[in-house]
Design a protein around this motif. Sequence first.
Motif, short mmCIF file in Angstrom:
data_model
loop_
_atom_site.label_atom_id
_atom_site.label_comp_id
_atom_site.label_asym_id
_atom_site.label_seq_id
_atom_site.Cartn_x
_atom_site.Cartn_y
_atom_site.Cartn_z
N VAL A 73 39.36 -58.96 22.77
CA VAL A 73 39.85 -57.64 22.37
C VAL A 73 40.35 -56.81 23.55
CG1 VAL A 73 37.54 -56.58 22.29
CG2 VAL A 73 39.37 -55.60 20.98
N TYR A 74 39.64 -56.84 24.66
CA TYR A 74 40.06 -56.03 25.81
C TYR A 74 41.37 -56.57 26.39
CZ TYR A 74 40.06 -53.62 30.23
OH TYR A 74 40.44 -52.85 31.29
N GLY A 75 41.40 -57.88 26.58
CA GLY A 75 42.60 -58.51 27.14
C GLY A 75 43.78 -58.35 26.20
N ALA A 76 43.52 -58.42 24.90
CA ALA A 76 44.59 -58.33 23.91
C ALA A 76 45.26 -56.97 23.97
CB ALA A 76 44.03 -58.58 22.51
N ILE A 77 44.44 -55.92 23.99
CA ILE A 77 45.01 -54.56 24.02
C ILE A 77 45.76 -54.33 25.34
CG2 ILE A 77 44.47 -52.09 23.95
CD1 ILE A 77 43.77 -53.26 21.32
N LYS A 83 50.94 -48.92 28.02
CA LYS A 83 50.56 -47.49 27.98
C LYS A 83 49.09 -47.38 28.36
CE LYS A 83 54.27 -45.46 26.05
NZ LYS A 83 55.12 -46.51 26.57
N LYS A 84 48.83 -46.61 29.41
CA LYS A 84 47.47 -46.53 29.95
C LYS A 84 46.43 -46.09 28.91
CE LYS A 84 47.15 -47.40 34.50
NZ LYS A 84 48.18 -48.42 34.39
N GLY A 85 46.73 -44.99 28.19
CA GLY A 85 45.76 -44.40 27.27
C GLY A 85 45.23 -45.40 26.25
N LEU A 399 48.44 -46.41 15.48
CA LEU A 399 49.48 -45.71 16.24
C LEU A 399 50.11 -46.66 17.24
CD1 LEU A 399 47.74 -42.26 16.89
CD2 LEU A 399 49.58 -42.77 15.27
N LEU A 400 49.26 -47.49 17.83
CA LEU A 400 49.76 -48.46 18.80
C LEU A 400 50.82 -49.37 18.17
CD1 LEU A 400 49.42 -49.83 21.57
CD2 LEU A 400 47.54 -51.14 20.65
N ILE A 401 50.46 -49.95 17.02
CA ILE A 401 51.41 -50.87 16.38
C ILE A 401 52.61 -50.10 15.82
CG2 ILE A 401 51.67 -52.43 14.38
CD1 ILE A 401 50.31 -53.72 16.75
N GLY A 402 52.37 -48.91 15.29
CA GLY A 402 53.46 -48.14 14.69
C GLY A 402 54.47 -47.64 15.70
N TYR A 403 54.01 -47.23 16.87
CA TYR A 403 54.90 -46.53 17.78
C TYR A 403 55.05 -47.14 19.17
CZ TYR A 403 54.69 -42.93 14.20
OH TYR A 403 54.75 -42.26 13.02
N PHE A 404 54.12 -47.94 19.60
CA PHE A 404 54.16 -48.33 21.00
C PHE A 404 54.31 -49.82 21.25
CE2 PHE A 404 51.98 -44.28 20.68
CZ PHE A 404 52.72 -43.52 21.58
N VAL A 405 54.39 -50.61 20.19
CA VAL A 405 54.59 -52.04 20.41
C VAL A 405 56.00 -52.37 19.93
CG1 VAL A 405 53.88 -54.34 19.65
CG2 VAL A 405 52.16 -52.67 20.28
N ASN A 406 56.66 -53.23 20.66
CA ASN A 406 58.01 -53.65 20.32
C ASN A 406 58.13 -54.04 18.84
OD1 ASN A 406 60.04 -55.68 19.93
ND2 ASN A 406 60.39 -55.49 22.14
N LYS A 407 59.09 -53.41 18.15
CA LYS A 407 59.21 -53.61 16.70
C LYS A 407 59.53 -55.08 16.37
CE LYS A 407 60.92 -51.56 12.54
NZ LYS A 407 62.24 -51.65 11.96
#
Length: 450
Positions: A73-77, A83-85, A399-407
């Motif tokens: 889980v840690y490595g995956a994220i 994005k640091k946060g 939010l990560l999947i919706g906005y910050f990961v390549n579509k």
Amino acid sequence: MEHKREKFSSSLTVFLATLSSAVGLGNIWMFPYITGKNGGAAFIIIYLLCVTLVGLPVLISEFIIGRTTRKNVYGAISRITDKKGFKSIGIIALLATYFLMFFYTVVVGWVYSYVFKSLTGTFNGITLETANSIFYNTSTNIILPILWQFIALLTGGIILVLGVKGGIEKLTKTLMPVLVILLIICAFRSITLPGALEGIKFLINPDFLKVDISVIISALGLAFFKLSVGTGSMITYSSYYTDDNRLINTASKVAIADTVVSLLAGLAIFPAVFSFGMEPSSGPGLLFNTVPLIFSQMPGGKILCIMFFMLTAMAATMAMISLLEVVIVFFTEELKIERKKAIIINILIISILGSFAALSASSEGSLGNKLIFGMSFFNLCDFLVSNIFLPINGLLIILLIGYFVNKKCVCNQLSNNETLNNKKVIGILIFIIKYIAPVLIIIIFLKSFI
Ligand code: PHE
């Protein structure tokens, strides 16, 4: 040295392993009672809405993260975003997993001890008083709860030493069908008792007047807990998925099957409760007082009681190993500790810290009156996990999947690199992930504090 990663072998075993994480104590001591208390079928409709609009989107988002990165889980994220946060998601997930295990393993230990008790005839001819005092001793003794908790963890550890295919996959492939069959037998016996109809009514009679905001909050909390999202279990398991697994399909099937198992558990318990004129209760009271009592009064009850606690132990163990696996792969992949050692270290950490939960689970336990923020350690773990870690993590993941990961990456995972013809479904799902689920989580989260 790069650790060679295992994978599940087929879509069927992917489904069974994932379902085995979802099905657990939540199905047996939470879902049926909460449903009965909060308007029966009306609650089930709300619950299914929460699952569809929030639970499933988070679950599918976790699948995307797990299968894209094939990491703990840690490595995956850390891999899926720069994005640091958002990196804190991995840490919150690990904390959620530990805190959940501290109290979950206590109850798994109690269930193990009840399997033992039912096998050795402790429940023969019991009365309400003896049922209460057996549970009192089980939960307040200074040594036994810790010992049973350790035995439960050790069992989980032994299964996990065998690895993903040899341990998790083999076990869940064999036990999930057995669990469902045992549950159907118990449910059948229960609904054929005289006066069982009242119990069925308690479970499903729709009462929309009972539905208010607090009911919606509990439905959402239950959806998170039931689907095992927010802890890292689903990210970890999906990191072992086959490449051709259809993620949306698996998530939907798991959610439906999990709800069916919960309803079956309700049918195994409540018709019998009403048939013997008892009060439906929740949590420990339901599982550890009411169940042995009703089974001891019914013809053929001894064997049913053994079956019931066995199936509960199986469900709880399989859910527990999906939690243990999260921290174990974190140790092997991030801290480069060998799997066997990681298992031993984690069993020790959880049994030592978890023993504080074991001793504070009952208000009469030896640590039951030591309060932190007004709660016993056991209740504090439960509160932190259910009210803070899971909803916050669920929100961050979506939010990560919706906005910050390549579509493109999201669509490729959902369509298996465009080999599936599901563009419309993906479109709707992404809309829910971006606009509906986050808003709902925020509203419900804020409401729960006001
Ligand atoms: N879903 C499990 C249950 O119903 C609990 C669980 C939560 C397991 C989170 C793993 C992760 O009991």
